[in-house]
Design an enzyme around this catalytic site. Structure first.
Site, PDB file in Angstrom:
ATOM      1  N   GLU A  43      -5.434  -8.494   1.594  1.00 15.10           N
ATOM      2  CA  GLU A  43      -6.213  -8.581   2.507  1.00 15.10           C
ATOM      3  C   GLU A  43      -7.203  -8.147   2.169  1.00 15.10           C
ATOM      4  O   GLU A  43      -8.030  -7.200   1.206  1.00 15.10           O
ATOM      5  CB  GLU A  43      -5.262  -7.241   3.644  1.00 15.10           C
ATOM      6  N   GLU A 100       0.771  -1.173  -0.026  1.00 13.99           N
ATOM      7  CA  GLU A 100       0.218   0.206  -0.059  1.00 13.99           C
ATOM      8  C   GLU A 100       0.709   1.169   0.035  1.00 13.99           C
ATOM      9  O   GLU A 100       0.477   1.658   0.742  1.00 13.99           O
ATOM     10  CB  GLU A 100      -0.855  -0.583   1.149  1.00 13.99           C
TER      11      GLU A 100
HETATM   12  C1  GCO Z   1      -2.627  -1.612   5.825  1.00 20.92           C
HETATM   13  C2  GCO Z   1      -1.626  -3.025   6.461  1.00 20.92           C
HETATM   14  C3  GCO Z   1      -2.534  -3.841   7.704  1.00 20.92           C
HETATM   15  C4  GCO Z   1      -3.210  -3.284   8.653  1.00 20.92           C
HETATM   16  C5  GCO Z   1      -4.910  -3.479   8.323  1.00 20.92           C
HETATM   17  C6  GCO Z   1      -5.742  -3.000   8.969  1.00 20.92           C
HETATM   18  O1  GCO Z   1      -3.595  -2.397   5.295  1.00 20.92           O
HETATM   19  O2  GCO Z   1      -2.673  -1.053   6.207  1.00 20.92           O
HETATM   20  O3  GCO Z   1      -1.329  -3.665   5.126  1.00 20.92           O
HETATM   21  O4  GCO Z   1      -0.267  -3.732   8.237  1.00 20.92           O
HETATM   22  O5  GCO Z   1      -3.443  -3.680   9.559  1.00 20.92           O
HETATM   23  O6  GCO Z   1      -4.670  -2.891   6.869  1.00 20.92           O
HETATM   24  O7  GCO Z   1      -6.058  -1.931   9.034  1.00 20.92           O
END
Ligand code: GCO
Length: 450
Positions: free
Chosen positions: A356, A168
């Site tokens: 994710e 990200e």
């Molecule tokens: C993000 C990261 C994760 C976070 C998850 C929840 O997307 O910010 O990859 O480290 O913990 O997304 O916020």
């Protein structure tokens, strides 16, 4: 509708995602150097309740039990990240053998247990020594990053087949170099614009380094994305939504596809041109094998004349009377379907993996159990939307739950629990939640037999 993992076909990759800083702990163990997150969390007021991840889930010492638990749950694919400062304590130059050995032991154990490691090279924990030289605002980071990656691929390329260059970029650059709410806590366009451009170039240079050393590797990167809708049909709101969509969903993917930055919709970012040198445009392009998308919610956007630069704001889900998670994010399962369709519409994306998706709720431990029905429903409903996209012909070939263990949630500390497995941070005891048992059951034999 009751669906099973078998509905997705045999080749579909199911897994869980994690990140080094959020779980490893052992922040000074065996020669590890400080990262910007070690530094940022040490400053009072930066993190809720003064939390930090010095010990986190102590995964550094407990990885064998955690991987055993993953195996018990039938999880075949484990996304994790490397902590750059375990390998290069100062970011470059001197190698820390003990850090390298840790990752060798970790990968060996995963493979022995029949679990495939999917490795993110950069999940936000920049070496502090490099931040002192300007971090992502210094163009030299392209070479620091490329050297770090080349070293990792030479070391681990025989054990790891799936690599993700970054996690990200929009979030670490936006929150870390514009809003200042994440490490390294920098603010303003003067930091944001060079960081955007250097992250884009470094992402491409990193992918090229992987390709040059491990021609058989599957190379991807991951992007955050949220489904964006205007607050009303008024032109002002519609235009505001177009801008926010360009900023949150398009800014980083489009240059990698050779489409350049979406500056037509984001006039406020025009000054990025100051940092662009001859030849950069073509160096931003990458031939990725897969794109990871990370989706949690939908955002509703409203015209806001007082907001500088973008003249738009997000209407908080809590003010809209919709169902939310503990992060205050709307629960909106069709959003993941929309984002899969949106990314699939780019002709040069070969394959999409949901790297994710997950939710934080108010989990409570009672009689050694965590009954988290809201998370079970969240996962079921989102997975059903992934199947809907797949049936429409979208090239989605994997899904990873965020996350395996409750862990350190950045500026929010340990309050939001996202795990399939509950962690008692006093004793480091692990308790599989109902959602973890549900996932185990959902994966069934498909999990291990894939
Ligand atoms: C993000 C990261 C994760 C976070 C998850 C929840 O997307 O910010 O990859 O480290 O913990 O997304 O916020």
């Amino acid at each position: 509708m009751i669906i099973s993992s078998a509905d997705f076909g045999k080749g579909f990759q199911w897994g869980v995602s994690t990140a080094a800083y959020q779980i490893e702990g052992a922040y000074q163990k065996d020669g590890k150097g400080p990262s910007i997150w070690d530094q940022f969390t040490s400053v009072k007021g930066n993190i809720q309740s003064g939390h930090h991840a010095n010990n986190a889930c102590d995964f550094y010492h407990r990885f064998e039990q955690d991987i055993d638990l993953m195996r018990y749950m039938g999880i075949k694919n484990f996304r994790l990240s490397l902590a750059w400062t375990r390998i290069f304590p100062e970011g470059r130059g001197r190698v820390n053998r003990k850090g390298v050995e840790f990752y060798h032991r970790l990968f060996d154990y995963c493979l022995e247990m029949g679990i495939e490691p999917w490795v993110t090279l950069y999940h936000w924990d920049l070496p502090y020594a490099l931040e002192l030289k300007g971090g992502w605002t210094n163009r030299d980071i392209i070479y620091w990053f490329q050297d770090y990656i080349a070293f990792c691929i030479k070391q681990f390329g025989d054990k790891v087949k799936h690599w993700m260059i970054m996690n990200e970029p929009m979030v670490f650059v936006g929150a870390g170099y514009f809003l200042g709410v994440h490490a390294p806590g920098k603010k303003g366009l003067g930091n944001f614009l060079p960081a955007v451009h250097h992250a884009t170039l470094a992402q491409a240079a990193g992918a090229e380094a992987v390709r040059a050393i491990a021609s058989h590797a599957e190379i991807g990167t991951t992007f955050s994305c949220s489904y964006i809708e205007p607050y009303s049909h008024r032109m002002k709101d519609v235009n505001a939504a177009i801008k926010v969509d360009a900023l949150l969903n398009r800014l980083f993917i489009e240059p990698t596809l050779g489409l350049g930055y979406p500056l037509k919709e984001l006039k406020a970012l025009n000054k990025i041109e100051k940092y662009v040198k001859a030849g950069d445009e073509s160096n931003m392009k990458v031939d990725f094998d897969f794109i990871g998308i990370q989706n949690y919610t939908r955002e509703i956007v409203k015209f806001a004349p007082m907001v500088p630069l973008i003249r738009a704001k997000l209407v908080k889900a809590r003010n809209r009377g919709v169902k939310t998670t503990l992060m205050g994010w709307e629960v909106f399962p069709p959003g993941i379907y929309k984002m899969l369709k949106k990314f699939d519409a780019y002709s040069d994306i070969k394959k999409i993996i949901v790297t994710e998706n997950g939710a934080a709720f108010n989990d409570t431990l009672s009689m050694n159990k965590v009954i988290d029905e809201s998370r079970v429903n969240y996962l079921k409903d989102h997975i059903a939307q992934v199947l809907r996209a797949k049936k429409d012909g979208v090239k989605v070939e994997g899904y990873f739950v965020w996350t395996f263990l409750d862990n350190f949630e950045w500026a929010e500390g340990y309050h939001p629990r996202f795990g399939l497995v509950y962690v008692d941070f006093q004793t480091q005891q692990r308790i599989v939640k109902s959602s973890g048992l549900w996932y185990k059951n959902f994966l069934g034999h498909n999990g291990l037999a894939n």
